[in-house]
Design a protein around this motif. Sequence first.
Motif, PDB file in Angstrom:
ATOM      1  N   SER A   1      75.243  80.131   7.761  1.00  0.00           N
ATOM      2  CA  SER A   1      73.785  80.156   7.836  1.00  0.00           C
ATOM      3  C   SER A   1      73.333  81.395   8.604  1.00  0.00           C
ATOM      4  CB  SER A   1      73.274  78.898   8.523  1.00  0.00           C
ATOM      5  OG  SER A   1      73.610  78.909   9.895  1.00  0.00           O
TER       6      SER A   1
ATOM      7  N   ILE B   1      68.637  71.040  12.958  1.00  0.00           N
ATOM      8  CA  ILE B   1      68.452  71.549  11.605  1.00  0.00           C
ATOM      9  C   ILE B   1      67.584  70.584  10.811  1.00  0.00           C
ATOM     10  CG2 ILE B   1      69.646  72.380   9.531  1.00  0.00           C
ATOM     11  CD1 ILE B   1      72.261  72.384  11.222  1.00  0.00           C
ATOM     12  N   GLN B   2      66.436  71.055  10.341  1.00  0.00           N
ATOM     13  CA  GLN B   2      65.591  70.222   9.472  1.00  0.00           C
ATOM     14  C   GLN B   2      65.830  70.605   8.025  1.00  0.00           C
ATOM     15  OE1 GLN B   2      61.446  69.888  10.502  1.00  0.00           O
ATOM     16  NE2 GLN B   2      60.955  68.704   8.675  1.00  0.00           N
ATOM     17  N   LEU B   3      66.100  69.608   7.191  1.00  0.00           N
ATOM     18  CA  LEU B   3      66.445  69.843   5.795  1.00  0.00           C
ATOM     19  C   LEU B   3      65.773  68.810   4.900  1.00  0.00           C
ATOM     20  CD1 LEU B   3      70.310  70.315   6.214  1.00  0.00           C
ATOM     21  CD2 LEU B   3      68.680  72.133   5.699  1.00  0.00           C
ATOM     22  N   GLN B   4      65.492  69.226   3.696  1.00  0.00           N
ATOM     23  CA  GLN B   4      65.044  68.284   2.668  1.00  0.00           C
ATOM     24  C   GLN B   4      65.428  68.860   1.308  1.00  0.00           C
ATOM     25  OE1 GLN B   4      60.802  67.485   2.269  1.00  0.00           O
ATOM     26  NE2 GLN B   4      61.238  65.479   1.404  1.00  0.00           N
ATOM     27  N   TYR B   5      66.368  68.207   0.667  1.00  0.00           N
ATOM     28  CA  TYR B   5      66.833  68.682  -0.636  1.00  0.00           C
ATOM     29  C   TYR B   5      65.986  68.053  -1.729  1.00  0.00           C
ATOM     30  CZ  TYR B   5      70.829  70.481   1.915  1.00  0.00           C
ATOM     31  OH  TYR B   5      71.625  71.160   2.802  1.00  0.00           O
TER      32      TYR B   5
ATOM     33  N   ASP C   1      63.520  63.827   3.846  1.00  0.00           N
ATOM     34  CA  ASP C   1      63.266  64.852   4.860  1.00  0.00           C
ATOM     35  C   ASP C   1      63.921  64.378   6.159  1.00  0.00           C
ATOM     36  OD1 ASP C   1      62.206  67.060   6.160  1.00  0.00           O
ATOM     37  OD2 ASP C   1      60.131  66.331   6.128  1.00  0.00           O
TER      38      ASP C   1
ATOM     39  N   HIS D   1      68.730  78.050   1.732  1.00  0.00           N
ATOM     40  CA  HIS D   1      67.666  77.100   2.027  1.00  0.00           C
ATOM     41  C   HIS D   1      66.325  77.818   2.021  1.00  0.00           C
ATOM     42  CE1 HIS D   1      70.992  74.703   4.103  1.00  0.00           C
ATOM     43  NE2 HIS D   1      70.493  73.875   3.216  1.00  0.00           N
TER      44      HIS D   1
ATOM     45  N   ASN E   1      61.415  74.879   3.139  1.00  0.00           N
ATOM     46  CA  ASN E   1      61.472  73.424   3.347  1.00  0.00           C
ATOM     47  C   ASN E   1      62.869  72.948   3.712  1.00  0.00           C
ATOM     48  OD1 ASN E   1      58.745  73.114   2.469  1.00  0.00           O
ATOM     49  ND2 ASN E   1      59.460  73.337   0.359  1.00  0.00           N
ATOM     50  N   GLY E   2      63.819  73.853   3.860  1.00  0.00           N
ATOM     51  CA  GLY E   2      65.213  73.448   4.049  1.00  0.00           C
ATOM     52  C   GLY E   2      65.764  72.873   2.765  1.00  0.00           C
ATOM     53  N   SER E   3      65.261  73.334   1.638  1.00  0.00           N
ATOM     54  CA  SER E   3      65.660  72.826   0.328  1.00  0.00           C
ATOM     55  C   SER E   3      66.442  73.904  -0.412  1.00  0.00           C
ATOM     56  CB  SER E   3      64.404  72.454  -0.468  1.00  0.00           C
ATOM     57  OG  SER E   3      64.725  71.658  -1.588  1.00  0.00           O
ATOM     58  N   TYR E   4      67.200  73.480  -1.435  1.00  0.00           N
ATOM     59  CA  TYR E   4      67.817  74.415  -2.363  1.00  0.00           C
ATOM     60  C   TYR E   4      67.000  74.417  -3.646  1.00  0.00           C
ATOM     61  CZ  TYR E   4      72.239  74.701   0.300  1.00  0.00           C
ATOM     62  OH  TYR E   4      73.210  74.907   1.241  1.00  0.00           O
TER      63      TYR E   4
END
Lengths: 130, 130
Positions: free
Chosen positions: A18, A50-54, A94, A119, A122-125
Amino acid sequence: MIVRNLAGIRASECNIKSENNTWESARMLLKKDGMGFSFHITTLYAGAKIQLQYLNHFESVFVMSGLGSIQNLANGETHVLEPGVMYALDKHDDHILRIEKEITCACTFNPPVSGREVHDENGSYPADVD
Amino acid sequence: MIVRNLAGIRASECNIKSENNTWESARMLLKKDGMGFSFHITTLYAGAKIQLQYLNHFESVFVMSGLGSIQNLANGETHVLEPGVMYALDKHDDHILRIEKEITCACTFNPPVSGREVHDENGSYPADVD
């Protein structure tokens, strides 16, 4: 039959780090392998938040070592992450990961990651970068 | 978000043991979970020799502990199974596992297993038992 070794993947271009030095991920299987999922051995560094939302993927994570927590931002609930715990983001949840001791985990993505994603805000792919 | 613990799954009906006492498998995620894959933590017992061919599924296996080998019956090649090694049966490969020291591994199946399958005479799972 595909046979690969984690040490070899970590030494290759399939090991992604990252930009903000919070995680790295060894992509053991990618979209091109034709399995219909991708499989990654991921390291989450101690101290990371780490904030993520796929939004475009389902992901499951099995914790093999380390200590931390996952917070589900839909309801605020926090779950301990320790060896033997698995979480699965079946609602594109989320979430925030907080890492106390470096975590190593086994991650499966559906649809499979191609390996070139980063990422987004939004912490998305993205859905597909091929 | 689904959160599960290996110890809890092992104590539940989602822990499946083979009839001939060569393996057991904790089904952490199944078809009903809607992830599009299933995820199992499987134990292969020391001394086991297991011939398998998943004609209806792709499977990847990541070895977390133990020692053994996998033989690809298409070409006779044998690969060591030790921590960090992953194999992926991308060609529905007919194979033999030989277990020297008890192996624990993380397995992903696509399509997902429903949890009610048993290996047939080919060491295969049926396409869909729902």
